[in-house]
Design an enzyme around this catalytic site. Structure first.
Site, PDB file in Angstrom:
ATOM      1  CG  HIS A 134      -1.915  -0.909   1.293  1.00  0.00           C
ATOM      2  ND1 HIS A 134      -3.135  -1.003   0.525  1.00  0.00           N
ATOM      3  CD2 HIS A 134      -1.964  -2.309   1.968  1.00  0.00           C
ATOM      4  CE1 HIS A 134      -3.829  -2.313   0.629  1.00  0.00           C
ATOM      5  NE2 HIS A 134      -3.270  -2.950   1.531  1.00  0.00           N
ATOM      6  CB  ALA A 181      11.092 -17.584  12.548  1.00  0.00           C
ATOM      7  NE  ARG A 204      27.117 -17.427  11.953  1.00  0.00           N
ATOM      8  CZ  ARG A 204      26.651 -17.765  13.116  1.00  0.00           C
ATOM      9  NH1 ARG A 204      25.237 -17.952  12.834  1.00  0.00           N
ATOM     10  NH2 ARG A 204      27.011 -17.409  14.328  1.00  0.00           N
TER      11      ARG A 204
END
Length: 265
Positions: A134, A181, A204
């Site tokens: 948006h 996650a 990393r």
């Protein structure tokens, strides 16, 4: 009498429960979508061994969606090409998914413009990939009524995208990248890196000269030797820590030693 009634009710409930589970398993088998049994769907391409699990999420714009071979599309996964159903998007595919891709349950891939997912990518559940966001440039108009911004998304081969990650328009993710996650990814992510956070940052990275920096904290898993049988693995699982340590120090073929353990057990 009350006890007998409860016993009968429990027996009847168990019977109904088994029937429901068997019926649902049948619906999952029959309702899944494959190249051999596409149902009402007409994908631009769908490779051998690819399966969309039932129940499906929202799927439209299939003629502009190309799925590679041996992909696993989990339950309730949304795959869309174009802003809405029924649009003519031209001759070029909009959503391309390579071979061997796994999309976890409840994930969404929203391709209003080009989205490319390379081969052998694994997505955890509830990953959200979108090429549209948006806009809020005009402060006097509701955000939902303003024309959205669209940018192509590219995810390189061999990536692992963790549960709940969000891949935003314009993201360019390289080869063999780990997205943690819950990460929110935008911009360019280099090959062989790990990104985390919102917005995601490289935490990393591997290079030919320096290897992994920062260094990995745990040793790499050792693959099971070719030809190892389940009986040998069971024999190995019964060894104590001292015996396992001695076995690890052997210079010979580990599989051969496992075979000896199997015959001794």
């Amino acid at each position: 009498m009350l006890r007998s009634k409860n016993t009968f009710s429990s027996w009847r409930r168990g019977l109904v429960q088994r029937a429901v589970h068997a019926g649902w398993a049948w619906a999952q088998r029959v309702g899944s979508v494959t190249a051999e049994h596409p149902g009402r769907f007409r994908f631009g391409a769908m490779g051998t061994g690819t399966r969309l699990a039932f129940p499906l999420g929202t799927v439209f714009g299939e003629p502009w969606i190309r799925l590679g071979a041996h992909c696993i599309i989990g339950e309730q996964v949304t795959l869309t090409a174009g802003l809405m159903p029924g649009l003519d998007l031209g001759p070029v595919p909009i959503l391309r998914i390579g071979d061997g891709v796994v999309l976890g349950r409840g994930s969404h891939v929203i391709a209003d413009t080009t989205v490319t997912i390379g081969s052998d990518c694994y997505f955890g559940p509830y990953v959200y990939v979108t090429s549209t966001n948006h806009s809020y440039d005009d402060p006097h108009q509701p955000i939902g009524r303003q024309w959205p911004r669209m940018e192509p998304v590219e995810i390189g081969p061999g990536c692992w995208i963790g549960t709940g990650a969000v891949i935003l328009p314009g993201a360019r993710i390289g080869r063999n990248v780990v997205v943690a996650a819950g990460a929110v990814v935008r911009g360019t992510v280099p090959d062989h890196s790990v990104v985390a956070g919102a917005p995601a940052r490289v935490v990393r990275r591997w290079t030919p000269d320096a290897g992994w920096q920062p260094p990995l904290r745990t040793p790499a898993p050792v693959p099971i030797p070719d030809g190892t049988t389940s009986e040998q693995l069971l024999a190995l699982s019964e060894l104590d820590e001292e015996a396992v340590a001695r076995l690890a120090e052997l210079d010979g073929d580990g599989a051969a030693r496992l075979a000896e353990l199997d015959t001794e057990s």
